[in-house]
Design an enzyme around this catalytic site. Structure first.
Site, PDB file in Angstrom:
ATOM      1  NE  ARG A 150      -3.744   0.026   2.290  1.00  0.00           N
ATOM      2  CZ  ARG A 150      -4.875   0.027   1.571  1.00  0.00           C
ATOM      3  NH1 ARG A 150      -5.228  -1.050   0.879  1.00  0.00           N
ATOM      4  NH2 ARG A 150      -5.625   1.102   1.517  1.00  0.00           N
ATOM      5  CG  HIS A 155      -6.741 -28.197  30.251  1.00  0.00           C
ATOM      6  ND1 HIS A 155      -5.757 -28.387  29.307  1.00  0.00           N
ATOM      7  CD2 HIS A 155      -7.409 -29.366  30.362  1.00  0.00           C
ATOM      8  CE1 HIS A 155      -5.820 -29.637  28.879  1.00  0.00           C
ATOM      9  NE2 HIS A 155      -6.813 -30.257  29.497  1.00  0.00           N
TER      10      HIS A 155
END
Lengths: 468, 419
Positions: free
Chosen positions: A268, A441
């Site tokens: 860009r 977890h």
């Protein structure tokens, strides 16, 4: 028209600056060339691409599960509906912005801004020209896709904006540029059924990221693309009725192939040179960037610049952070400063790649001593349960203090996971801090703690060879 | 105080390339630290810092072609180098919200090219401090690299920053007073540049020099200037010398006029003592006497009770003693006010240094014939420039101007001295 603070550009940088300054009591006018706020990010960048990437992910996950007992009928994409859904997402966000601007009393003017002096711009809109006098200004004019001079104009040759329009799914698509934007679009178009070839001039995909992070993505794409050509370039494009004849030169020599569509995603270019900044005395460098200091001031004390137009990396989250600094300094807070130690980068590919702070490549190039903690996702229960074991979490530490210096993650949701590492770096956390923080977890976030434990030597989920 | 640094004279070179920039905005540099390196087709040249300070902004980039006078960077000079203030001057970039008017707009600083922002962390040497604490430190202008954190693993806490500030505030108080932290005197090997000769200072010069240096630094000096029309006075002086066979100098008249002015403005006949002003009811006037060994200031005692001829004779006698090095300490004590006249030599005005503990000193330069407009024509008048340095702790500008007006009026019409 007269205002205290003028903001040029309605992207994430511009609207954040305008809103922050308004919240600090300033009278603000926000000028943008688009009818709708949000800039490239909301209208033709981050947000629409994420919507399409979500669609791609659903398709891919459905396909992946077909081998594991969940056979779906092959997806039939309805492009019109897909586009509508993408547009609805954009609309909801841009409407939200318009309402936020209204609630804050920010005046939004649409049209193209040109400086006529150090305290005045002229805005050319659909209803004619309008002069706006200002006390201070923040330039947030953004960037646009870079075009290559030798590539002709043809409806089948598109940039990222064209790719997001999703006009059709080509049979054979060539993507020129193996960076983040090119590969995100490869992910979308592959899922929707195109045959994709990627050409990248550097010797690896996503050149800013460490090679070991890119490897799983490269491997994944290699299985699915027609070809991935690194160290190669396109040297000629010849539009014919039946397709685009594109000459590619690489390590294995040159060849010409026919494609249905060419996506140019080679980077860009900042819009610094498009504002007549010289009339205000604002310095713009040869590449179109506007140099600024740590308080986002240009060489002209009352004019600030932020976002893509001030330099790399061209990322919305950098722009919004800079926007607040500029708005606060312009509103009299002399202590505001761009003081972030790191800016995370994310490629929303499949798998995602995210990194923040020091990379291994840079440590090597600059001779910075590092300690490394790596946790391969093949040992993560959560990664296996989503059917993706190619991921990896890598943390780089200062070998003396154990402080986190950088992190790189590849795998689904890497972009979400990298934020923890960014926070840890800003807070000065070390490997033990990360290892002793209880992570839920089973999650992918555990891999960050486990990579830290791989460094501290307390990891039990893997047998890590003892360090000498 | 900001100091623009430009490319020094490097010979007839207009396009030396910048090959290295060794500093970045925010860096502290010591005097002679190398700032940038230039390369010409003949040699590489280093541009050192002319004084200690902090780099404010850099206006060049690597590869730029520069020549003599090209602006390189802006340095914020530090006031004291050796004991540089711990609390950094962070207000230098302060910008009040109302911006300058259009007319006043000028490029103020040319900032460095945008830094590669993603590349900030390099090593663990960065201060162990969270973003909020870093902001807190910025608000107080504290350089975190100078703080040793007391938290776990050296983490800097809010209390550490507060303690650091407290310490910095307490420190100067402990050694209150004359703690002028100046740069070390420049050490130059003059012989490197040409032949030299070393000559010891005279005893008088050493003593007067130390006094003058102290007075110049400690006293807030202001100097006012005026002109006295001494046409009539000088004619009178010439006549007196002719008829009386005396040698009356302008100095004697000035001393006498000064006494009259001191009577009209008693605050000038004073000394500062702590919070009190000592007003003197006597008029001992010192005058600067040049000698081969340096400057001395003998004192005419009770000048108010002496006539012009007495004063003239006494200044001549004291000057003779001074030239012979025979002045006694008592001859130089007790002065209320000093006159320094360079009228016999030349000059159009100067700023004398006050002879502490006096609070003012009068300087007289050479009188010259000048055209003066009398309302209808220019008249040749003998004009003597006078200057008055005064201690702003005791005297203010209006009083000083008034004193000079009184003095000049007296000199213009000396009959008024007797009023």
């Amino acid at each position: 028209m007269k205002t205290e603070l003028l903001v040029i550009g309605g992207g994430p940088g511009g609207y954040t600056a305008a809103f922050r300054a308004a919240d600090l009591g300033r009278k603000v006018v926000l000028v943008d060339k688009r009818e709708r706020l949000g800039g490239v990010c909301l209208n033709v960048g981050c947000i629409p691409s994420k919507a399409l990437l979500h669609a791609a992910r659903v398709i891919e996950e459905a396909r992946e599960m077909s081998a594991h007992g969940l056979a779906f009928a092959e997806v039939k994409p309805d492009l019109d509906k897909l586009r509508d859904w993408k547009q609805a997402t954009i609309d909801r966000l841009t409407m939200g912005l318009a309402s936020l601007a209204r609630q804050r009393g920010v005046t939004v003017v649409s049209g193209t801004a040109q400086f006529t002096g150090a305290h005045e711009i002229v805005v050319a809109g659909t209803d004619g020209e309008r002069r706006i006098a200002f006390d201070q200004a923040i330039i947030a004019a953004g960037s646009e896709p870079m075009a290559l001079p030798f590539i002709p104009t043809d409806p089948r040759i598109i940039d990222s904006t064209g790719a997001l329009e999703l006009a059709r799914i080509p049979e054979r698509l060539l993507i020129l540029g193996g960076g983040i934007i090119g590969l995100e679009m490869a992910t979308v178009y592959l899922a929707l059924g195109a045959r994709v070839t990627v050409v990248e001039a550097m010797d690896q995909l996503i050149p800013g990221a460490d090679r070991d992070l890119v490897a799983p993505l490269h491997k994944h794409l290699r299985k699915r693309c027609e070809a991935i050509l690194v160290g190669a370039k396109v040297t000629a494009v010849e539009p014919r009725e039946e397709g685009l004849d594109i000459r590619i030169e690489g390590a294995e020599g040159a060849r010409t192939e026919r494609f249905d569509m060419l996506l140019v995603a080679v980077g860009r270019r900042p819009n610094g040179a498009r504002l007549g900044a010289a009339a205000a005395g604002v310095k713009v460098d040869a590449s179109g960037f506007i140099p600024v200091d740590g308080q986002m001031r240009t060489n002209i004390a009352h004019i600030f610049a932020i976002g893509d137009v001030v330099g790399q990396p061209m990322l919305a989250h950098k722009a919004t952070h800079e926007a607040k600094v500029a708005a606060e300094v312009a509103s009299g807070d002399e202590h505001a400063r761009f003081d972030a130690r790191v800016i995370p980068s994310v490629a929303y590919t499949d798998p995602e790649i995210a990194w923040v702070g020091l990379t291994e490549g840079r440590a090597k190039a600059e001779g910075i001593a590092i300690g490394k903690g790596v946790f391969p996702w093949a040992a993560s229960g959560r990664a296996l349960s989503i059917g993706r074991d190619e991921g990896m979490t890598k943390l780089l530490f200062d070998p003396n203090t154990g402080r986190l210096l950088g992190a790189g993650i590849v795998g689904p949701n890497a972009g979400e996971l990298i934020a923890e590492a960014a926070l840890a770096i800003e807070m000065g956390a070390d490997a033990t801090d990360l290892a002793l923080t209880i992570h839920p977890h089973p999650t992918l976030s555990e891999t960050v703690a486990m990579a830290a434990e791989a460094f501290t030597g307390t990891l039990t989920d893997l047998l890590v060879p003892k360090r000498a | 105080m900001t100091l623009p640094i430009t490319v020094p004279d490097i010979g007839d070179v207009k396009d030396a390339a910048i090959i290295e920039i060794l500093v970045k905005p925010g860096d502290d540099v010591a005097i002679d630290d190398i700032l940038i390196v230039l390369e010409t087709d003949k040699a590489t040249l280093e541009v050192p810092a002319p004084s200690a300070g902090r780099v404010h902004s850099i206006s060049v980039a690597i590869g730029d072609k520069v020549g003599f006078g090209t602006a390189i960077l802006i340095l914020e000079e530090s006031t004291g180098a050796a004991s540089a203030p711990i609390v950094a001057a962070s207000s230098s970039q302060a910008a009040p919200p109302p911006p300058p008017a259009p007319a006043a707009i000028e490029p103020i600083t040319v900032p460095a090219p945008p830094p590669p922002m993603a590349q900030t962390p390099a090593t663990g040497l960065q201060p162990h401090a969270s973003p909020s604490l870093r902001r807190f430190a910025r608000e107080l202008g504290v350089d975190l690299t100078r703080i040793t954190g007391t938290g776990p693993k050296g983490r800097i806490s809010r209390e550490d920053v507060q303690g650091f500030i407290k310490q910095a505030i307490d420190r100067p108080a402990a050694s209150a007073g004359e703690g002028l932290s100046l740069l070390p005197w420049p050490q130059v090997d003059f012989a490197k540049f040409g032949p030299i000769e070393r000559q010891p200072l005279s005893r008088i010069k050493k003593i007067s020099g130390a006094n003058l240096a102290r007075n110049a630094i400690v006293i807030p000096h202001v100097t006012n200037f005026d002109e006295a029309d001494v046409t009539a006075l000088d004619a009178f002086r010439v006549e007196v010398n002719k008829t009386q066979g005396a040698k009356v100098t302008m100095l004697a008249f000035i001393i006498k006029a000064a006494v009259a002015a001191l009577k009209a403005h008693p605050n000038f006949n004073a000394s500062l003592d702590g919070d009190d002003l000592i007003l003197k009811r006597y008029f001992h006037i010192g005058f600067a006497a040049d000698t081969p060994n340096g400057l001395v200031v003998p004192v005419i005692r009770d000048a108010d009770s002496k006539g012009i001829l007495d004063i003239a004779a006494e200044t001549a006698a004291l000057s003779a003693l001074a030239r012979d090095g025979k002045l006694k300490p008592a001859d130089m004590q007790g002065g209320c006010f000093t006159v320094s006249s360079l009228g016999g030599i030349g000059g159009t005005g100067f700023t004398p240094i006050i002879n502490a503990p006096e609070v003012a000193i009068l300087g007289a330069a050479r009188a010259q014939m000048k055209p003066v407009w009398d309302g209808s024509a220019f008249q040749p008048r003998l004009i003597m420039p006078v200057s008055l340095s005064w201690d702003h702790r005791v005297i203010d500008g209006a009083a000083a101007a008034g004193f000079l007006v009184t003095l000049c009026t007296l000199l213009a019409d000396f009959r008024r001295v007797s009023l």
